[in-house]
Design an enzyme around this catalytic site. Structure first.
Site, mmCIF file in Angstrom:
data_model
loop_
_atom_site.group_PDB
_atom_site.id
_atom_site.type_symbol
_atom_site.label_atom_id
_atom_site.label_comp_id
_atom_site.label_asym_id
_atom_site.label_seq_id
_atom_site.Cartn_x
_atom_site.Cartn_y
_atom_site.Cartn_z
ATOM 1 N N SER A 195 -5.933 -0.909 -2.442
ATOM 2 C CA SER A 195 -4.882 -0.205 -2.073
ATOM 3 C C SER A 195 -5.071 0.481 -3.156
ATOM 4 C CB SER A 195 -3.959 -0.908 -1.163
ATOM 5 O OG SER A 195 -3.756 -0.208 -0.118
ATOM 6 N N TYR B 25 2.170 -6.730 1.881
ATOM 7 C CA TYR B 25 0.510 -5.781 1.911
ATOM 8 C C TYR B 25 0.893 -5.625 0.452
ATOM 9 C CZ TYR B 25 -3.168 -2.773 3.075
ATOM 10 O OH TYR B 25 -4.536 -2.311 2.667
#
Ligand code: NAP
Ligand code: GCO
Length: 262
Positions: free
Chosen positions: A146, A159
């Site tokens: 990501s 996250y």
């Protein structure tokens, strides 16, 4: 150069959490490149929905119910896949969740749950498939990283910690198993229009304009933007690429952001 080194003919690809979203797009790309597709989801109804969606585009996918955070369920699923479909040549650790909560308001349980799905599960899945890849003499593991493998932002502490760790797990699998002809790389999508980012794209959310201004391509990415890079990382074309993260982000990571018009 080998004949069509981008072909996945004869390969078995497991894409986790691939009933829809990015995983569905990646699995579809692999099927078009010749691979046999296997996917899992947490609920039978989602697996059934996924199989129907694959059928609609002419792909016969094998679906399994499995919570990727549950090691016993994962080991059972891998054994069943090896028996019913074949040894897994390509593993894509795609299943993931996000919880957008300011860190000091986030419970430890919420933090742990994100780490469990986004980091512990790729460890569990990779550990489950590597022994057969070693026996077979080759393997591809692709971890869906990501922007948050490189950058932080408000409300995504768990996250970002997970995706940063996933980048390092990628490098470590490369280091430990590269000698067995196993390549482990990350694929780092930018901001992609999927159910996971729906809340960020709703009309009037300033974050939507922020991302567009921050992306040289001037748009949100689509799951289709990821298909070619994912096939590259799964194919013989990337046999000497290992421990890398390939960012498919429209240029976000390279760009300071559009200058405000005075
Ligand atoms: P999504 O639309 O939310 O889909 C996530 C998938 O993972 C769903 O099928 C979900 O199944 C499954 N899943 C979640 N927890 C699971 C578990 N414990 N066991 C099995 N399956 C589980 O997300 P997405 O946007 O497609 O993202 C896919 C991956 O790309 C994630 O790792 C995400 O972090 C990453 N990513 C996304 C973006 C983006 O902008 N969208 C950008 C960079 C990276 P259920 O529906 O049953 O929960
Ligand atoms: C967020 C978004 C991002 C994307 C993606 C970016 O809230 O910032 O959900 O985390 O999902 O990971 O690459």
């Amino acid at each position: 150069m080998e004949q069509n080194q981008f072909s996945l003919e004869g390969k078995v690809a497991l894409v986790t959490g691939a009933s829809y979203g990015i995983g569905f797009a990646l699995a579809s790309a692999y099927a078009k490149a010749g691979a046999t597709i296997v996917f899992n989801d947490i609920k039978q109804e989602l697996v059934d929905k996924g199989i129907a969606s694959y059928n609609e585009i002419g792909i016969k996918a094998h679906g399994y119910v499995c919570d990727v955070t549950n090691e016993d369920m994962v080991n059972e699923m891998i054994a069943k896949i090896e028996e019913e479909v074949g040894v897994i040549d390509i593993l894509v650790n795609n299943a993931g969740i996000i919880k957008r909560i300011p860190m000091c308001e986030m419970s430890a349980a919420d933090f742990r749950q994100v780490i469990d799905v986004d980091l512990n599960a790729p460890f569990i899945l990779s550990k489950a498939v590597i022994p057969s890849m070693i026996k077979k003499g080759h393997g591809k593991i692709i971890n869906i990283c990501s922007m948050m493998s490189e950058l932080g932002r408000e409300t995504v502490s768990a996250y970002a910690a997970a995706k940063g760790g996933l980048k390092m797990l990628t490098k470590n699998i490369c280091s430990e198993y590269g000698e067995f002809n196993i390549q482990c790389n990350g694929l780092g999508p930018g901001y992609i229009a999927t159910p996971q980012t729906e809340p960020l794209r709703v009309q009037g959310n300033p974050f939507n304009d922020f991302i567009i201004a921050k992306t040289p391509a001037g748009r949100w990415g689509t799951p289709e933007d990821l298909m070619g890079p994912a096939v590259f990382l799964a194919s013989d074309a990337s046999n000497f690429v290992n421990g890398q993260v390939l960012y498919v982000d429209g240029g976000i990571l390279a760009y300071i952001g559009k200058q405000p018009v005075s």
